[in-house]
Design a protein around this motif. Structure first.
Motif, mmCIF file in Angstrom:
data_model
loop_
_atom_site.group_PDB
_atom_site.id
_atom_site.type_symbol
_atom_site.label_atom_id
_atom_site.label_comp_id
_atom_site.label_asym_id
_atom_site.label_seq_id
_atom_site.Cartn_x
_atom_site.Cartn_y
_atom_site.Cartn_z
ATOM 1 N N ALA A 64 0.884 -1.169 0.000
ATOM 2 C CA ALA A 64 0.000 0.000 0.000
ATOM 3 C C ALA A 64 0.915 1.209 0.000
ATOM 4 O O ALA A 64 1.514 1.539 1.022
ATOM 5 C CB ALA A 64 -0.918 0.000 1.219
ATOM 6 N N TYR A 65 1.042 1.861 -1.153
ATOM 7 C CA TYR A 65 1.985 2.973 -1.293
ATOM 8 C C TYR A 65 1.522 3.871 -2.430
ATOM 9 O O TYR A 65 0.667 3.475 -3.229
ATOM 10 C CB TYR A 65 3.410 2.460 -1.549
ATOM 11 N N PRO A 66 2.067 5.076 -2.537
ATOM 12 C CA PRO A 66 1.655 5.967 -3.621
ATOM 13 C C PRO A 66 2.552 5.842 -4.851
ATOM 14 O O PRO A 66 3.766 5.627 -4.730
ATOM 15 C CB PRO A 66 1.801 7.356 -2.998
ATOM 16 N N VAL A 67 1.943 5.978 -6.013
ATOM 17 C CA VAL A 67 2.685 6.160 -7.262
ATOM 18 C C VAL A 67 2.806 7.664 -7.474
ATOM 19 O O VAL A 67 1.836 8.403 -7.306
ATOM 20 C CB VAL A 67 1.941 5.509 -8.444
ATOM 21 N N ASP A 68 4.004 8.124 -7.818
ATOM 22 C CA ASP A 68 4.206 9.554 -8.038
ATOM 23 C C ASP A 68 3.598 9.965 -9.375
ATOM 24 O O ASP A 68 3.997 9.469 -10.431
ATOM 25 C CB ASP A 68 5.700 9.897 -8.029
ATOM 26 N N GLY A 69 2.654 10.875 -9.325
ATOM 27 C CA GLY A 69 1.923 11.324 -10.506
ATOM 28 C C GLY A 69 0.464 11.511 -10.129
ATOM 29 O O GLY A 69 0.030 11.136 -9.037
ATOM 30 N N THR A 70 -0.318 12.088 -11.017
ATOM 31 C CA THR A 70 -1.737 12.282 -10.734
ATOM 32 C C THR A 70 -2.444 10.929 -10.697
ATOM 33 O O THR A 70 -1.844 9.890 -10.957
ATOM 34 C CB THR A 70 -2.372 13.192 -11.790
ATOM 35 N N SER A 71 -3.727 10.949 -10.411
ATOM 36 C CA SER A 71 -4.466 9.693 -10.207
ATOM 37 C C SER A 71 -4.326 8.734 -11.379
ATOM 38 O O SER A 71 -4.288 7.516 -11.199
ATOM 39 C CB SER A 71 -5.942 10.011 -9.967
ATOM 40 N N PRO A 208 -2.288 6.951 -4.442
ATOM 41 C CA PRO A 208 -2.118 5.801 -3.540
ATOM 42 C C PRO A 208 -2.802 4.571 -4.120
ATOM 43 O O PRO A 208 -3.887 4.666 -4.698
ATOM 44 C CB PRO A 208 -2.821 6.251 -2.254
ATOM 45 N N LEU A 209 -2.172 3.432 -3.954
ATOM 46 C CA LEU A 209 -2.802 2.182 -4.382
ATOM 47 C C LEU A 209 -2.456 1.078 -3.412
ATOM 48 O O LEU A 209 -1.534 1.195 -2.606
ATOM 49 C CB LEU A 209 -2.420 1.817 -5.812
ATOM 50 N N THR A 210 -3.210 0.012 -3.504
ATOM 51 C CA THR A 210 -2.912 -1.188 -2.736
ATOM 52 C C THR A 210 -3.224 -2.398 -3.602
ATOM 53 O O THR A 210 -4.091 -2.340 -4.475
ATOM 54 C CB THR A 210 -3.718 -1.242 -1.426
ATOM 55 N N TYR A 211 -2.463 -3.475 -3.387
ATOM 56 C CA TYR A 211 -2.757 -4.719 -4.091
ATOM 57 C C TYR A 211 -2.343 -5.898 -3.216
ATOM 58 O O TYR A 211 -1.480 -5.791 -2.343
ATOM 59 C CB TYR A 211 -2.085 -4.778 -5.470
ATOM 60 N N ASN A 212 -2.992 -7.025 -3.482
ATOM 61 C CA ASN A 212 -2.804 -8.193 -2.624
ATOM 62 C C ASN A 212 -1.823 -9.180 -3.235
ATOM 63 O O ASN A 212 -1.205 -8.923 -4.276
ATOM 64 C CB ASN A 212 -4.166 -8.846 -2.334
ATOM 65 N N VAL A 243 8.852 -4.442 -19.844
ATOM 66 C CA VAL A 243 7.551 -3.926 -19.452
ATOM 67 C C VAL A 243 7.401 -2.582 -20.143
ATOM 68 O O VAL A 243 8.380 -1.846 -20.305
ATOM 69 C CB VAL A 243 7.448 -3.789 -17.915
ATOM 70 N N ARG A 244 6.184 -2.228 -20.552
ATOM 71 C CA ARG A 244 5.995 -1.045 -21.383
ATOM 72 C C ARG A 244 6.455 0.250 -20.730
ATOM 73 O O ARG A 244 6.762 1.212 -21.399
ATOM 74 C CB ARG A 244 4.518 -0.918 -21.762
ATOM 75 N N SER A 245 6.456 0.270 -19.429
ATOM 76 C CA SER A 245 6.881 1.479 -18.735
ATOM 77 C C SER A 245 7.854 1.110 -17.639
ATOM 78 O O SER A 245 7.601 0.208 -16.844
ATOM 79 C CB SER A 245 5.668 2.203 -18.126
ATOM 80 N N ASN A 246 8.950 1.833 -17.596
ATOM 81 C CA ASN A 246 9.878 1.677 -16.478
ATOM 82 C C ASN A 246 9.328 2.382 -15.252
ATOM 83 O O ASN A 246 9.308 1.857 -14.150
ATOM 84 C CB ASN A 246 11.244 2.252 -16.863
ATOM 85 N N TYR A 247 8.826 3.589 -15.442
ATOM 86 C CA TYR A 247 8.383 4.418 -14.322
ATOM 87 C C TYR A 247 7.187 3.806 -13.609
ATOM 88 O O TYR A 247 7.059 3.905 -12.389
ATOM 89 C CB TYR A 247 8.022 5.818 -14.841
#
Length: 409
Positions: A64-71, A208-212, A243-247
Motif C-alpha cells: 500500500a503505497y503511492p505512485v508519483d503522478g496524478t491519479s 495511492p494504491l494497494t494490491y494483494n 515492461v511497457r513502462s519503467n516508471y
C-alpha cells in the motif's frame, strides 16, 4: 529584463468533483524541510505512510503505497504491470472514466470486452457477474465512483466470482477513497487505486494504491515471462524486463518501497509529507465520522438545490455521496452561471463531459471543501446567479433548506 510579481493565487471556494480545497495543515506539511530519499528519517515516514494507507483502504495487504503522478498514474501503473498482450479484460462502463480504463487496457494490448449502462445509472452486480462468467477475463477493471455522472457502482459479490474464476479485480476508487467506505479486503478487491486531490484534500500529484498477493503473483510472473537477455550491445549479459513502462512498473516500485530500498526514482519528498498529513487527518477524524460528515453535507446540498427549483440528475438509488449533479434549467446559460460564480463570488463548480456537456453542473462535497459554510455559500451564490439569468428561484429557499438539515443533526 521583465519583472515578475510575487505569486498570489486568488482564494477560492472550490466545490468541484476535484481538485478541492487543500487543508491548511497539509499546506504546512508541504513546506517542511526536504530530506534525502534514503535518509532513515524519511524512510520512516515512508513506512508510516504505508501503514496509514492500509487503514484507509481497509486492508491487510503488504503493498500500500503511492505512485508519483496524478491519479491516472496509479491506474496506468496497475494495468501496465498486470496486463499482458492478448489478455482478456472486461470493463463495465457507466461514465467517462470507464472509457479511460477501456483505453488503457487497449494500449496494453488486451482483448477488451465492454459493458455499457446509460449515463446516470449503474450496473446490477449480477449483470457484471454474468458477463464475467461468459467472457472469462484475466482482469476486470471498473470504476467505483464515477464523477462524470455522480453515480457509485455497488461492488459486493463481484470479487468473490473473480476469485472463483482466477480473474483479478482492479477498482478505480479515485473519487471515493477517504469520503466513502472502500472495503478492499471485505469486498475481495485485488487492486484499488485512489487519488489525493479529492476526498483526501491533498494536492494532485500522487496516486495511492494497494494490491494483494494475487496481484503481486501476476506482477512477478509477468516479470519472469518477459525477462530476456540483451544481445550484442549488452557487454555484461544482464537480465532486463520488457515492461511497457519503467516508471510505472509496480514490480520495480514495490522493491523501492520494500526494506530493500532499491533505487527506482527520486521520491517526491514534499508531496509525501502532504499525503502523510492528509492521511493522518483522515484517521484522526475517524473514518466512520468522516463518511458521516460527507453524507451530512451531501444531504444539505441536495435539499438546497431542490428547494431552489433545480432537478437532480441521475438515479437517486446509486448517487455518489460526494458529488451532486444538477440539471441546467432550460433557457439558462450554464457557462455564464459558472463564470459569475467564479468572478463575483469566488466559487467554482464544474460542468460535465460527453453527452452531459452543457446539461448538468457537478458540485463536489469532498474533503476539506465539505463543510457547512461552503455548502451555504455555493447555494446562495448559485441562487443569485440563476436569478440574474431570469430563473424563477424562490429567494432564500435553498439556504433555508440546507439550514434545516443542519439543525436536525
Amino acid at each position: 529584463m521583465r519583472r515578475y510579481e510575487d505569486l498570489a493565487p486568488s482564494q477560492r471556494c472550490i466545490m468541484t468533483p476535484g481538485p478541492v480545497e487543500v487543508d491548511p495543515r497539509v499546506l504546512r506539511a508541504l513546506s517542511m524541510p526536504v530530506l534525502g530519499q534514503f535518509d532513515p528519517e524519511f524512510t520512516g515516514i515512508m513506512n508510516e505512510t504505508m501503514g496509514m494507507l492500509r487503514e484507509l483502504f481497509a486492508t491487510g495487504n503488504r503493498w500500500a503505497y503511492p505512485v508519483d503522478g496524478t491519479s491516472r498514474s496509479g491506474l496506468e501503473a496497475a494495468m501496465i504491470s498486470l496486463i499482458r498482450p492478448g489478455d482478456r479484460v472486461l470493463v463495465p462502463i457507466y461514465g467517462r472514466f470507464g472509457h479511460l480504463l477501456h483505453e488503457i487496457a487497449e494500449r496494453c494490448g488486451a482483448e477488451v470486452s465492454v459493458m455499457h449502462r446509460p449515463w446516470g445509472t449503474v450496473f446490477d452486480p449480477e449483470e457484471i457477474i454474468a458477463e464475467i462468467r461468459r467472457v472469462r477475463p484475466q482482469l476486470v477493471a471498473m470504476v467505483h465512483g464515477e464523477t462524470s455522472t455522480g453515480r457509485m457502482q455497488p461492488l459486493e459479490g463481484i470479487g468473490e466470482v473473480c476469485r472463483e474464476l482466477d480473474a483479478l479485480l482492479v477498482v478505480d476508487a479515485v473519487a471515493t477513497i477517504g469520503g466513502v467506505p472502500v472495503k478492499t479486503d471485505e469486498w475481495k478487491l485485488d487492486v484499488v487505486i485512489g487519488g489525493t486531490q479529492k476526498c483526501l484534500s491533498v494536492p494532485s500529484g500522487m496516486s495511492p494504491l494497494t494490491y494483494n498477493e494475487r496481484a503481486e503473483a501476476r506482477i512477478l510472473a509477468r516479470k519472469r515471462v518477459e525477462r530476456g537477455i540483451r544481445s550484442d550491445d549488452d557487454a555484461f549479459g544482464e537480465d532486463i524486463v520488457y515492461v511497457r513502462s519503467n516508471y510505472f512498473d509496480l514490480g520495480m516500485l514495490q522493491d523501492y518501497w520494500s526494506e530493500k530500498r532499491l533505487n527506482h526514482h527520486t521520491e517526491m519528498t514534499s508531496m509525501l509529507y502532504g499525503l502523510r498529513e492528509g492521511l493522518r487527518l483522515a484517521l484522526e477524524e475517524g473514518l466512520e465520522a468522516r463518511y458521516a460528515r460527507h453524507r451530512l453535507h451531501e444531504r444539505a446540498l441536495a435539499e438546497g438545490l431542490e428547494a431552489m427549483g433545480l432537478r437532480l440528475y441521475g438515479d437517486p438509488a446509486c448517487k455518489l455521496p460526494v458529488v451532486a449533479c444538477a440539471e441546467i434549467p432550460e433557457g439558462v446559460d450554464g457557462e455564464a452561471v459558472r463564470s459569475m460564480l467564479l468572478d463575483r463570488f469566488g466559487v467554482e463548480i464544474a460542468s460535465s463531459f460527453g453527452p452531459l456537456k452543457g446539461r448538468i453542473w457537478r458540485i463536489g462535497t469532498m474533503g476539506y471543501s465539505c463543510r457547512e459554510n461552503n455548502v451555504l455559500r455555493v447555494l446562495g451564490a448559485l441562487e443569485a446567479a440563476l436569478l440574474r439569468q431570469g430563473f424563477a428561484a424562490s429567494p432564500g429557499a435553498a439556504v433555508q433548506a440546507a439550514l434545516d438539515v443542519y439543525e436536525r443533526v
